[in-house]
Design an enzyme around this catalytic site. Structure first.
Site, PDB file in Angstrom:
ATOM      1  N   LYS A 135      26.167 -54.344  25.607  1.00 19.87           N
ATOM      2  CA  LYS A 135      24.993 -53.935  24.841  1.00 19.87           C
ATOM      3  C   LYS A 135      24.657 -52.466  25.093  1.00 19.87           C
ATOM      4  O   LYS A 135      24.255 -51.745  24.169  1.00 19.87           O
ATOM      5  CB  LYS A 135      23.806 -54.820  25.210  1.00 19.87           C
ATOM      6  CG  LYS A 135      23.920 -56.259  24.722  1.00 19.87           C
ATOM      7  CD  LYS A 135      23.946 -56.345  23.209  1.00 19.87           C
ATOM      8  CE  LYS A 135      23.869 -57.767  22.715  1.00 19.87           C
ATOM      9  NZ  LYS A 135      23.869 -57.867  21.230  1.00 19.87           N
TER      10      LYS A 135
ATOM     11  N   TYR B 280      27.746 -58.721  29.806  1.00 21.50           N
ATOM     12  CA  TYR B 280      26.925 -58.805  28.593  1.00 21.50           C
ATOM     13  C   TYR B 280      26.079 -57.539  28.438  1.00 21.50           C
ATOM     14  O   TYR B 280      26.080 -56.903  27.375  1.00 21.50           O
ATOM     15  CB  TYR B 280      26.027 -60.035  28.662  1.00 21.50           C
ATOM     16  CG  TYR B 280      25.052 -60.149  27.518  1.00 21.50           C
ATOM     17  CD1 TYR B 280      25.479 -60.518  26.246  1.00 21.50           C
ATOM     18  CD2 TYR B 280      23.696 -59.891  27.712  1.00 21.50           C
ATOM     19  CE1 TYR B 280      24.580 -60.618  25.189  1.00 21.50           C
ATOM     20  CE2 TYR B 280      22.792 -59.989  26.663  1.00 21.50           C
ATOM     21  CZ  TYR B 280      23.234 -60.355  25.406  1.00 21.50           C
ATOM     22  OH  TYR B 280      22.345 -60.458  24.365  1.00 21.50           O
TER      23      TYR B 280
END
Length: 313
Positions: free
Chosen positions: A189, A185
């Site tokens: 990002k 994750y």
């Protein structure tokens, strides 16, 4: 499909500009804003608007007079978000036909309204140790959290050139201060932030602004599901992986779950995002939330080895 560039050039310019002014360092620590809630009627696209930050931001922008094209993936989500100033559109950002339909919707706007801003908010979060998380799950997160947003940005830049509008990319504090098990994750990002920096420098001469919002913890359905999903994935680990990682997963999930009880709400986040979207001269980056206020400076100034000791794990 109608040629996007031809349609945008034929749209009349309203000559309107974003209103308000703000100087914000970390919004939870120091904030001086003056944003006029003028009814502009201009278009704003918000992806991931079914729930959480996206839905709250759509409602807040609509209350300021913008016409929000709220991206959802299911009919029931469209029914839930539909309201005055909020027009739900089917938008799975990984599906090309959905993005093409969005181009046509903007180009053929019945009132000839300009696209003022695109808020790239959609995302998924599936956390597990790097050794454990399947590559297909890595790819899924990058497909949504990076490539899907790039698809939307590529498609809507011609409209933003017409309006001299703004791209607002929702990132995460985890992009610069990554917790254990958050590698996929946070990695997606971090890649999104690097792409955003390149984009900002590419389109600034065209009058388009690019802003990154590094969000900390916010009480949303996605955040609430994250911990239980990690624990569920851990149940399928091998005995060796369980021996190596079970305690780490449990402690990280407990830390995050405890923090979320004190985190800001989606409505609070939406008010701050709306100020960022509507301020006349935005900064290139904003921290969002109480954890961003102290985590981002630490990540910037502390040596990596010291951050390893500070980050829970």
């Amino acid at each position: 499909m109608l040629s996007a560039s031809r349609a945008f050039l034929s749209s009349p310019s309203t000559g309107t500009t974003l209103v308000g002014s703000a100087y914000i360092v970390y919004m939870t620590v120091r904030e001086r804003c003056s944003v006029t809630t003028t009814s502009t009627g201009e278009l704003v696209v918000v992806s991931g608007a079914s729930t959480g930050i996206g839905a709250a931001t759509a409602r807040e922008l609509a209350s300021r007079g913008y016409h929000v094209l709220a991206g959802v993936r299911r009919n029931e989500d469209a029914d839930a978000i539909r309201a005055e100033g909020i027009e739900p559109v089917m938008l799975d950002i990984t599906i090309g036909k959905h993005v093409e339909a969005l181009i046509d919707r903007i180009a053929l706007d019945p009132q000839g309204r300009l696209l003022r801003a695109v808020i790239n908010n959609a995302g998924i979060e599936i956390n597990a140790p790097i050794e454990v998380l399947p590559l297909d799950t890595w790819r899924e997160q990058f497909e949504v959290n990076l490539f899907g947003h790039i698809r939307v940005i590529q498609a809507l830049l011609p409209a933003l050139r017409q309006s001299r509008g703004r791209v607002v990319n929702i990132s995460s504090v985890g992009a610069v201060a990554t917790l254990p098990i958050y590698g996929a994750y946070a990695g997606s990002k971090a890649a999104f932030e690097s792409a955003s920096d390149a984009l900002r420098r590419e389109v600034a001469p065209q009058g388009i602004q690019v802003v990154i919002i590094q969000s900390g913890g916010v009480k949303t359905p996605m955040a609430a599901k994250s911990g239980p999903l990690s624990l569920k994935l851990a149940q399928g680990m091998s005995k060796e992986h369980t021996r190596l990682y079970a305690a780490l997963i449990s402690s990280t999930v407990s830390f995050q779950s405890s923090f979320l009880q004190r985190a800001m709400t989606a409505d609070q986040a939406a008010k701050k995002i709306t100020k960022i979207v509507t301020t006349k001269r935005p900064r290139t980056r904003y921290g969002l939330g109480p954890d961003a206020a102290f985590t981002l400076p630490m990540a910037r100034f502390l040596p990596a080895r010291l951050m390893d000791r500070v980050v829970p794990g």
